[in-house]
Design an enzyme around this catalytic site. Structure first.
Site, mmCIF file in Angstrom:
data_model
loop_
_atom_site.group_PDB
_atom_site.id
_atom_site.type_symbol
_atom_site.label_atom_id
_atom_site.label_comp_id
_atom_site.label_asym_id
_atom_site.label_seq_id
_atom_site.Cartn_x
_atom_site.Cartn_y
_atom_site.Cartn_z
ATOM 1 C CB SER A 154 -0.939 -0.045 1.176
ATOM 2 O OG SER A 154 -0.244 -0.123 2.449
ATOM 3 C CG HIS A 163 -0.899 3.722 4.994
ATOM 4 N ND1 HIS A 163 -1.395 3.166 5.884
ATOM 5 C CD2 HIS A 163 -0.778 2.730 3.848
ATOM 6 C CE1 HIS A 163 -1.722 1.795 5.601
ATOM 7 N NE2 HIS A 163 -1.245 1.730 4.537
ATOM 8 C CG ASP A 197 -2.089 4.579 9.138
ATOM 9 O OD1 ASP A 197 -0.985 5.335 8.883
ATOM 10 O OD2 ASP A 197 -2.458 3.900 8.086
#
Length: 219
Positions: A54, A201, A198
């Site tokens: 990601s 990311h 978070d």
């Protein structure tokens, strides 16, 4: 429901970081097929290949402005999929995502989603790197260290992984880059300006920092 959950747990428990394995989600299979199709259509135009999870995928999100300005004009393809582990990349590579490609450079960053023992994660990363080098014999590999995340426990784990994968650097086809110090302000503390809430990311400044940090080796 219990049988389904038990099967799902068993599938996760049996995952081996250096053994190719697909994910069962239809969206993931569709994304994989889209990369295979893009490769088939544009093989001659792809000169740089980004591979990962990601955080790599985020070049098409929070990092889009930097990507469009700096990498897209070079003929870069971004084959990042959120949630991928090393075994998933191995499956994708073995199943035609790089078939017929001849990029000058592969930028690989993988491993943060592998919850396995450190040595097993390292073996998985090496398997991905080796397979890319085998399938793309004219390409150089820029192997990036796993980025720091969350807390001191993760920092130690990431540090252990990166120390071990740094030994894959040979100064010829494989070049290792650890961006640890550019993304942390202290041990166990990520630079909040670069990460979203978070602490895993990246936000747009994080992608700019990534580009700036790897610029010398990338060029």
């Amino acid at each position: 429901m219990k049988l389904v959950l038990a099967f799902a747990f068993l599938a996760v428990a049996q995952a081996i970081p250096w053994v190719p394995e697909p994910r069962g989600d239809q969206w993931w299979l569709d994304r994989h097929r889209s990369f295979v199709e893009n490769t088939a259509r544009n093989a001659n135009n792809i000169t740089v290949l980004f591979y990962g999870d990601s955080i790599t995928e985020g070049w098409g999100g929070a990092g889009r402005e930097v990507y469009d300005r700096k990498y897209a004009p070079l003929g870069t393809a971004n084959y990042g999929i959120g949630g991928d582990r090393t075994e998933h990349l191995l499956f994708r590579i073995e199943n035609d995502e790089v078939k017929g490609l001849n990029p000058k450079l592969i930028v690989l960053k993988i491993g943060t989603n592998n919850g396995d023992a450190v040595d097993d994660v390292v073996r998985g990363i090496k398997a991905v790197a080796d397979l890319l080098l085998q399938r793309l014999p004219n390409s150089k590999l820029l192997l990036l260290g796993v980025l720091p995340r969350n807390d001191a426990g993760w920092f130690q784990r990431v540090a252990d992984i990166n120390i071990k994968i740094s030994k894959f650097h040979d100064g010829n086809r494989v070049h290792f880059l650890d961006m640890w110090h550019q993304f942390a302000t202290a041990f166990g503390v990520v630079d909040q300006q670069l990460f979203n809430g978070d602490q895993l990311h990246l936000e747009a400044p994080g992608y700019q920092k990534w580009a700036d940090t790897m610029d010398r080796l990338f060029n």
